[in-house]
Design a protein around this motif. Structure first.
Motif, PDB file in Angstrom:
ATOM      1  N   PRO A  23       0.834  -1.213   0.000  1.00 38.03           N
ATOM      2  CA  PRO A  23       0.000   0.000   0.000  1.00 38.03           C
ATOM      3  C   PRO A  23       0.865   1.259   0.000  1.00 38.03           C
ATOM      4  CG  PRO A  23      -0.697  -1.535   1.719  1.00 38.03           C
ATOM      5  CD  PRO A  23       0.612  -2.042   1.190  1.00 38.03           C
ATOM      6  N   LYS A  24       0.367   2.288  -0.666  1.00 37.37           N
ATOM      7  CA  LYS A  24       1.054   3.575  -0.655  1.00 37.37           C
ATOM      8  C   LYS A  24       1.157   4.107   0.772  1.00 37.37           C
ATOM      9  CE  LYS A  24       0.132   8.387  -1.911  1.00 37.37           C
ATOM     10  NZ  LYS A  24       0.237   8.801  -0.505  1.00 37.37           N
ATOM     11  N   GLY A  25       2.328   4.654   1.132  1.00 41.87           N
ATOM     12  CA  GLY A  25       2.508   5.255   2.454  1.00 41.87           C
ATOM     13  C   GLY A  25       1.740   6.548   2.592  1.00 41.87           C
ATOM     14  N   THR A  26       1.531   6.985   3.825  1.00 39.79           N
ATOM     15  CA  THR A  26       0.769   8.207   4.089  1.00 39.79           C
ATOM     16  C   THR A  26       1.665   9.434   3.973  1.00 39.79           C
ATOM     17  OG1 THR A  26      -0.745   7.046   5.566  1.00 39.79           O
ATOM     18  CG2 THR A  26      -0.624   9.438   5.793  1.00 39.79           C
ATOM     19  N   GLU A  27       1.211  10.387   3.161  1.00 42.43           N
ATOM     20  CA  GLU A  27       1.872  11.687   3.063  1.00 42.43           C
ATOM     21  C   GLU A  27       1.126  12.681   3.949  1.00 42.43           C
ATOM     22  OE1 GLU A  27       2.762  12.910  -1.171  1.00 42.43           O
ATOM     23  OE2 GLU A  27       1.633  11.062  -1.527  1.00 42.43           O
ATOM     24  N   LEU A 104       2.782  -2.228  21.511  1.00 46.90           N
ATOM     25  CA  LEU A 104       3.248  -3.219  20.536  1.00 46.90           C
ATOM     26  C   LEU A 104       2.181  -3.529  19.506  1.00 46.90           C
ATOM     27  CD1 LEU A 104       5.247  -5.635  22.857  1.00 46.90           C
ATOM     28  CD2 LEU A 104       6.167  -4.364  20.913  1.00 46.90           C
ATOM     29  N   VAL A 105       0.927  -3.578  19.941  1.00 49.22           N
ATOM     30  CA  VAL A 105      -0.180  -3.805  19.000  1.00 49.22           C
ATOM     31  C   VAL A 105      -0.224  -2.680  17.965  1.00 49.22           C
ATOM     32  CG1 VAL A 105      -2.692  -3.885  18.784  1.00 49.22           C
ATOM     33  CG2 VAL A 105      -1.566  -5.172  20.608  1.00 49.22           C
ATOM     34  N   ILE A 106      -0.056  -1.432  18.435  1.00 49.07           N
ATOM     35  CA  ILE A 106      -0.111  -0.281  17.529  1.00 49.07           C
ATOM     36  C   ILE A 106       1.072  -0.276  16.581  1.00 49.07           C
ATOM     37  CG2 ILE A 106      -0.124   2.244  17.416  1.00 49.07           C
ATOM     38  CD1 ILE A 106      -1.420   2.180  20.232  1.00 49.07           C
ATOM     39  N   VAL A 107       2.267  -0.603  17.096  1.00 50.57           N
ATOM     40  CA  VAL A 107       3.455  -0.630  16.238  1.00 50.57           C
ATOM     41  C   VAL A 107       3.314  -1.701  15.161  1.00 50.57           C
ATOM     42  CG1 VAL A 107       5.928  -1.147  16.166  1.00 50.57           C
ATOM     43  CG2 VAL A 107       5.026   0.363  17.928  1.00 50.57           C
ATOM     44  N   ARG A 108       2.824  -2.885  15.543  1.00 50.57           N
ATOM     45  CA  ARG A 108       2.626  -3.951  14.542  1.00 50.57           C
ATOM     46  C   ARG A 108       1.648  -3.495  13.464  1.00 50.57           C
ATOM     47  NH1 ARG A 108       1.583  -7.351  19.281  1.00 50.57           N
ATOM     48  NH2 ARG A 108       3.613  -8.064  20.038  1.00 50.57           N
ATOM     49  N   PHE A 109       0.579  -2.862  13.896  1.00 50.91           N
ATOM     50  CA  PHE A 109      -0.465  -2.427  12.956  1.00 50.91           C
ATOM     51  C   PHE A 109       0.047  -1.324  12.032  1.00 50.91           C
ATOM     52  CE2 PHE A 109      -4.303   0.210  12.073  1.00 50.91           C
ATOM     53  CZ  PHE A 109      -5.022  -0.731  11.348  1.00 50.91           C
ATOM     54  N   SER A 110       0.723  -0.331  12.595  1.00 48.22           N
ATOM     55  CA  SER A 110       1.156   0.823  11.794  1.00 48.22           C
ATOM     56  C   SER A 110       2.351   0.503  10.904  1.00 48.22           C
ATOM     57  CB  SER A 110       1.474   2.012  12.708  1.00 48.22           C
ATOM     58  OG  SER A 110       2.468   1.695  13.644  1.00 48.22           O
ATOM     59  N   SER A 111       3.102  -0.549  11.229  1.00 49.61           N
ATOM     60  CA  SER A 111       4.259  -0.915  10.403  1.00 49.61           C
ATOM     61  C   SER A 111       3.928  -1.971   9.357  1.00 49.61           C
ATOM     62  CB  SER A 111       5.395  -1.436  11.298  1.00 49.61           C
ATOM     63  OG  SER A 111       5.028  -2.653  11.930  1.00 49.61           O
ATOM     64  N   SER A 112       2.696  -2.422   9.338  1.00 43.03           N
ATOM     65  CA  SER A 112       2.340  -3.578   8.501  1.00 43.03           C
ATOM     66  C   SER A 112       2.424  -3.301   7.007  1.00 43.03           C
ATOM     67  CB  SER A 112       0.933  -4.066   8.855  1.00 43.03           C
ATOM     68  OG  SER A 112      -0.019  -3.043   8.624  1.00 43.03           O
ATOM     69  N   LYS A 113       2.410  -2.028   6.601  1.00 45.40           N
ATOM     70  CA  LYS A 113       2.462  -1.713   5.172  1.00 45.40           C
ATOM     71  C   LYS A 113       3.894  -1.557   4.650  1.00 45.40           C
ATOM     72  CE  LYS A 113       0.091   2.147   5.317  1.00 45.40           C
ATOM     73  NZ  LYS A 113      -0.524   3.431   4.895  1.00 45.40           N
ATOM     74  N   ARG A 599      -7.478   0.758  -3.973  1.00 49.45           N
ATOM     75  CA  ARG A 599      -6.467   1.210  -3.024  1.00 49.45           C
ATOM     76  C   ARG A 599      -5.136   1.435  -3.741  1.00 49.45           C
ATOM     77  NH1 ARG A 599      -4.652  -1.775   2.672  1.00 49.45           N
ATOM     78  NH2 ARG A 599      -3.729   0.101   3.608  1.00 49.45           N
ATOM     79  N   LEU A 600      -4.510   2.595  -3.487  1.00 49.13           N
ATOM     80  CA  LEU A 600      -3.255   2.937  -4.144  1.00 49.13           C
ATOM     81  C   LEU A 600      -2.107   2.080  -3.612  1.00 49.13           C
ATOM     82  CD1 LEU A 600      -3.540   6.825  -4.141  1.00 49.13           C
ATOM     83  CD2 LEU A 600      -3.680   5.326  -6.127  1.00 49.13           C
ATOM     84  N   GLN A 601      -1.223   1.709  -4.527  1.00 50.34           N
ATOM     85  CA  GLN A 601      -0.043   0.936  -4.167  1.00 50.34           C
ATOM     86  C   GLN A 601       1.217   1.742  -4.444  1.00 50.34           C
ATOM     87  OE1 GLN A 601      -0.756  -2.479  -6.739  1.00 50.34           O
ATOM     88  NE2 GLN A 601      -1.504  -3.676  -5.002  1.00 50.34           N
ATOM     89  N   VAL A 602       2.344   1.236  -3.988  1.00 54.57           N
ATOM     90  CA  VAL A 602       3.617   1.909  -4.229  1.00 54.57           C
ATOM     91  C   VAL A 602       3.836   2.115  -5.721  1.00 54.57           C
ATOM     92  CG1 VAL A 602       6.132   1.677  -4.021  1.00 54.57           C
ATOM     93  CG2 VAL A 602       4.667   1.100  -2.074  1.00 54.57           C
TER      94      VAL A 602
END
Length: 631
Positions: A23-27, A104-113, A599-602
């Motif tokens: 998925p495209k990262g958030t700008e 840790l739950v939040i880090v796993r979720f936010s780093s998943s892309k 959904r936009l991708q890289v």
């Protein structure tokens, strides 16, 4: 090429083509900060509400609203929030354990892309191995449950929990926003542009589009005395001389002494009310007198630039020689002068600096060019900055594209050559970089072009017919204060005009936008930041407290993720200490600008295009190797 090299090529091709499908990262887009560090810092830390969204998504069935607020502020300000909680209560081992689990739950979720490689590079060295285990090898089954529990317990027992929580919090901030765009005007008005610059210099990924207020600081360090005078005058006007003296270690003693003995108290030059500190009576009087001194020095220096640069077509802005006693004649009309402070003007040569003024300007210029911190900040502005940027189908530009009334690009002639549209902006940027590279040349053409960008009629950063500083200081009639905006600011409501501009920069995609700052959107009067059927987005909503009565809000920011674009309008920020104590987040409202059907991708991004080109080259190398091996 050996088999080993061939295998490495294959592995890299597989890796790059896999990345293209992430998925495209958030700008994160932010503009017109004007030294408002606290509000900027908070919005940077909370990702314009992105972290709060993730916390609510993950824990709305598990935690209360108050607990989620506390968790959000623990992520925004980990050290400060823990310190605040410790003063209120004893933090039990159970609290430390549950907090680490939640983070840790939040880090796993936010780093998943992101790829594991990208995440690994972001991990702090101290806990890199442990964090990688907890993020990637996590297994909720009984096989490793005791193993993970023991890691967290041991972190707490060794009194490392506070530091570990801080690392998890900053990782979350890092993963929630992939890239930051600052669309100009970091400097002037507010008290702490230096702190904003310090923060940006440590940010993981960003670019900057220069604003008109940034450009005069760049100009001052590059050798423009006229830009230098503007910087000093504005700092005095906003009661912000501490920025120069304390943050950048500029000694104003010579200017202060000259101003005290030369100028009188003149209430029209009193500094604007400073919402961040109470100036003493002496400080107010000094700022009042120094503003007068720099206003006159500025008029003289700008008159010199106009005289030596007839191609700027600004001779009508040389006003000191139009003064006749207590009157001034402008375009055939005579006006009474008010608030006079013309005692240093030699009427036989009104644009000549006095010997003492010359000494002051040269001293200040030398100090600006030798201030270590200021030069670090300006070098960073130049390294990460540009006048415009085409990025992920969007054109990012602080000010405007100078247009004629019919929508055609305004042409400007410099050195017998016409420039318009993209070529004009490229010309301006080339000269900015030339001037910064040769700061010892103070009256050269490139340095004067930076000043033109500040106030020239066809500047892409100014965008008005004239800067009426003299008139606002010295003439009562409001009609003389009017600065007529370039046609761009009317025509940018037209989708066809916006499309024409985008095409000039090679942006022909149906989802392309122009993203602007510079002009505060008066939401309080019903103005919309989204214009031209969504082709134009203006995100100057008044970060500066000086503008908030006009805009009705305290700034816009823009988020662009794989699902589309959202515009966030922010309410004023209290202050950091109060916010942390009360979990008092900035109240923001969201508005969808564009929603993606797919959904936009890289692969759909500017970086994706570069990766596609790299992949094509690697495939060509592999194909050539295969052909060579088979012959």
């Amino acid at each position: 090429m050996s088999n080993r090299q061939s295998n490495e090529l294959i592995a890299e091709i597989i890796n790059l083509e896999a990345i293209l499908n992430l998925p495209k990262g958030t700008e994160h887009f932010i503009s017109d900060l004007h030294g408002e560090f606290d509000a900027f810092n908070h919005i940077l830390r909370n990702g314009s509400g992105s972290i709060r969204d993730k916390v609510h998504t993950l824990f709305n069935q598990e935690l209360s609203a108050e607990q989620m607020d506390e968790l959000c502020f623990l992520i925004y300000y980990p050290e400060e929030k823990i310190h605040s909680l410790k003063r209120q209560q004893e933090l039990t081992q159970q609290w430390w354990y549950e907090t680490i689990e939640h983070l840790l739950v939040i880090v796993r979720f936010s780093s998943s892309k992101y790829t594991r490689s990208k995440v690994r590079k972001a991990l702090p060295k101290t806990y890199a191995y442990i964090l990688e285990e907890l993020i990637y090898q996590y297994d909720e089954t009984t096989n490793k449950k005791a193993y993970y529990r023991q890691i967290i317990k041991k972190i707490i027992e060794l009194n490392e929990a506070e530091r570990f929580i801080a690392d998890l919090a900053y990782l979350t901030q890092r993963f929630v926003i992939d890239h930051l765009h600052v669309i100009g005007d970091i400097y002037d008005r507010g008290p702490h542009p230096d702190k904003i610059m310090d923060s940006l210099m440590t940010y993981h990924s960003l670019d900057i589009q220069w604003g008109n207020h940034d450009i005069i600081w760049l100009g001052a360090v590059s050798g423009s005395k006229a830009c230098l005078a503007n910087v000093l005058r504005i700092c005095a006007r906003y009661g912000n001389l501490d920025l120069l003296e304390e943050a950048y270690e500029i000694d104003l003693h010579r200017l202060r002494s000259f101003s005290r003995k030369t100028y009188q108290e003149n209430m029209h030059f009193r500094p604007k009310q400073n919402p961040y500190q109470q100036l003493t009576t002496t400080e107010k009087i000094d700022a009042m007198k120094m503003q007068q001194a720099m206003a006159i020095i500025q008029e003289k220096l700008e008159g010199q630039v106009i005289q030596r640069r007839p191609e700027f077509n600004m001779v009508h802005r040389r006003l000191l020689d139009k003064i006749q006693g207590n009157q001034i004649v402008i375009e055939g009309l005579s006006y009474q002068l008010i608030n006079p402070c013309f005692q240093t003007i030699n009427w036989d040569d009104p644009y000549q600096l006095s010997a003492e003024e010359e000494l002051i300007v040269n001293d200040l210029l030398e100090q600006f060019q030798h201030s270590q911190k200021l030069n670090q900040h300006m070098a960073f502005l130049l390294e990460k900055g540009s006048l415009y940027l085409s990025y992920n189908h969007n054109l990012l530009i602080h000010g405007c594209m100078p247009l004629n009334e019919d929508g055609s690009f305004q042409a400007v002639t410099f050195n017998d050559q016409d420039y318009a549209g993209k070529d004009l902006l490229d010309f301006f940027e080339l000269n900015i970089r030339k001037a910064f590279d040769r700061p010892w040349q103070t009256d050269d053409f490139s340095t004067d072009v930076i000043w033109y960008l500040w106030c020239g009629e066809r500047s892409s950063l100014f965008g008005k017919n004239a800067m009426k500083t003299f008139e606002r200081y010295f003439i009562k009639e409001p009609s003389t204060h009017i600065e007529i905006k370039n046609a761009y600011y009317k025509l940018r409501n037209d989708a066809n005009i916006c499309q024409q501009i985008l095409l000039t920069f090679g942006l022909d995609q149906p989802d392309a936008h122009i993203i602007n700052g510079h002009t505060p959107v008066k939401l309080i009067k019903g103005e919309s930041p989204i214009k031209a059927d969504g082709k134009m987005i203006v995100i100057d909503g008044g970060f500066s407290r000086a503008y908030q009565k006009v805009t009705g809000i305290a700034g816009y920011t823009l988020l662009y993720n794989s699902f589309g674009m959202q515009l966030a309008a922010h309410k004023p920020f209290s202050d950091q200490e109060t916010a942390i104590k009360n979990n008092d987040d900035i109240v923001s409202t969201r508005q969808i600008v564009d929603r993606q059907v797919n959904r936009l991708q890289v692969r759909d991004t500017t970086i994706g295009l570069s990766l596609l080109q790299d992949t094509a080259q690697l495939k060509e190398q592999l194909e050539n190797h295969t052909k060579f091996s088979s012959t």
